[in-house]
Design a protein around this motif. Structure first.
Motif, PDB file in Angstrom:
ATOM      1  N   ALA A  28       0.830  -1.205   0.000  1.00  0.00           N
ATOM      2  CA  ALA A  28       0.000   0.000   0.000  1.00  0.00           C
ATOM      3  C   ALA A  28       0.864   1.256   0.000  1.00  0.00           C
ATOM      4  CB  ALA A  28      -0.940  -0.004   1.200  1.00  0.00           C
ATOM      5  N   ASP A  29       1.977   1.220   0.732  1.00  0.00           N
ATOM      6  CA  ASP A  29       2.867   2.381   0.764  1.00  0.00           C
ATOM      7  C   ASP A  29       3.614   2.551  -0.551  1.00  0.00           C
ATOM      8  OD1 ASP A  29       2.209   3.174   3.397  1.00  0.00           O
ATOM      9  OD2 ASP A  29       3.573   1.653   4.202  1.00  0.00           O
ATOM     10  N   CYS A  30       3.974   1.454  -1.205  1.00  0.00           N
ATOM     11  CA  CYS A  30       4.582   1.543  -2.544  1.00  0.00           C
ATOM     12  C   CYS A  30       3.592   2.186  -3.510  1.00  0.00           C
ATOM     13  CB  CYS A  30       4.972   0.157  -3.061  1.00  0.00           C
ATOM     14  SG  CYS A  30       6.332  -0.624  -2.187  1.00  0.00           S
ATOM     15  N   ALA A  31       2.359   1.717  -3.465  1.00  0.00           N
ATOM     16  CA  ALA A  31       1.325   2.219  -4.371  1.00  0.00           C
ATOM     17  C   ALA A  31       1.002   3.682  -4.103  1.00  0.00           C
ATOM     18  CB  ALA A  31       0.072   1.366  -4.252  1.00  0.00           C
ATOM     19  N   ALA A  32       1.108   4.113  -2.866  1.00  0.00           N
ATOM     20  CA  ALA A  32       0.799   5.500  -2.515  1.00  0.00           C
ATOM     21  C   ALA A  32       1.770   6.490  -3.137  1.00  0.00           C
ATOM     22  CB  ALA A  32       0.777   5.657  -0.994  1.00  0.00           C
ATOM     23  N   ALA A  33       2.907   6.011  -3.626  1.00  0.00           N
ATOM     24  CA  ALA A  33       3.870   6.882  -4.303  1.00  0.00           C
ATOM     25  C   ALA A  33       3.441   7.204  -5.727  1.00  0.00           C
ATOM     26  CB  ALA A  33       5.252   6.231  -4.307  1.00  0.00           C
ATOM     27  N   ALA A  53       0.054  -2.281  -5.539  1.00  0.00           N
ATOM     28  CA  ALA A  53       0.067  -2.821  -4.172  1.00  0.00           C
ATOM     29  C   ALA A  53       0.039  -4.343  -4.195  1.00  0.00           C
ATOM     30  CB  ALA A  53      -1.115  -2.274  -3.375  1.00  0.00           C
ATOM     31  N   ALA A  54      -0.784  -4.927  -5.047  1.00  0.00           N
ATOM     32  CA  ALA A  54      -0.901  -6.389  -5.131  1.00  0.00           C
ATOM     33  C   ALA A  54       0.424  -7.020  -5.551  1.00  0.00           C
ATOM     34  CB  ALA A  54      -2.011  -6.779  -6.101  1.00  0.00           C
ATOM     35  N   PHE A  55       1.160  -6.366  -6.454  1.00  0.00           N
ATOM     36  CA  PHE A  55       2.460  -6.864  -6.914  1.00  0.00           C
ATOM     37  C   PHE A  55       3.411  -7.028  -5.728  1.00  0.00           C
ATOM     38  CE2 PHE A  55       6.749  -5.522  -8.577  1.00  0.00           C
ATOM     39  CZ  PHE A  55       7.045  -6.683  -9.263  1.00  0.00           C
ATOM     40  N   PHE A  56       3.488  -6.015  -4.873  1.00  0.00           N
ATOM     41  CA  PHE A  56       4.400  -6.096  -3.729  1.00  0.00           C
ATOM     42  C   PHE A  56       3.838  -6.964  -2.611  1.00  0.00           C
ATOM     43  CE2 PHE A  56       5.805  -2.225  -5.906  1.00  0.00           C
ATOM     44  CZ  PHE A  56       7.137  -2.573  -6.097  1.00  0.00           C
TER      45      PHE A  56
END
Length: 162
Positions: A28-33, A53-56
């Protein structure tokens, strides 16, 4: 009037924060970027925050990944270090080209000394939002790796910058 130095520092900070979130597999934090419809091309294409987010998150559960040169296992025990950022800012949009060094601990049967070393070049498009600078599109190009010693330079090429 925008402060170009502050903008560049914010973009560098976003990039560093993203690396830390990737290393911790915090989807979720990766996606928030990224912008809501942002795109991450790191091997396969992931479009939208939910897909990123799903990828990570899948990797956090131990699923192997393919980032352009075959399955390399999950990203546990990985460190990313970004260098040589070249940032161009035009109003509320920006581009960034940077190199990244990746060190990934893997089982010894996969790599000598149990370590993959990967060098990548990133091409980024960013936009200024009410929340600050966000990635609109990130494209990774694998340059060198010991992860697949049989790969040729052609095997490691990903699509050119969009």
């Amino acid at each position: 009037m925008p402060d170009r130095v502050a903008d560049e520092l914010a973009i560098r900070g976003l990039t560093a924060h993203f690396n830390h979130m990737v290393d911790q597999l915090r989807g979720a934090d990766c996606a928030a970027a990224f912008t809501e419809n942002g795109v991450l091309e790191a091997g396969p294409r992931h479009e939208g925050r939910a897909a990123i987010a799903a990828f990570f998150d899948a990797q956090a559960h131990g699923e192997p990944i393919d980032i352009g040169f075959g399955m390399t296992g999950h990203l546990f025990s990985t460190v990313h270090a970004t260098t040589d950022n070249v940032i161009t800012i035009e109003g509320d949009t920006a581009t960034q080209t940077s190199y990244i060094l990746v060190f990934r601990q893997v089982p010894r049967e996969l790599a000598r000394d149990g370590l993959y070393v990967i060098t990548n070049r990133w091409h980024d498009r960013l936009v200024r939002t009410d929340a600050g600078w966000l990635f609109e599109h990130r494209t990774m190009h694998v340059l060198q790796t010991n992860a697949n010693p049989d790969a040729t330079a052609q095997d490691l090429r990903l699509p050119t910058h969009p």
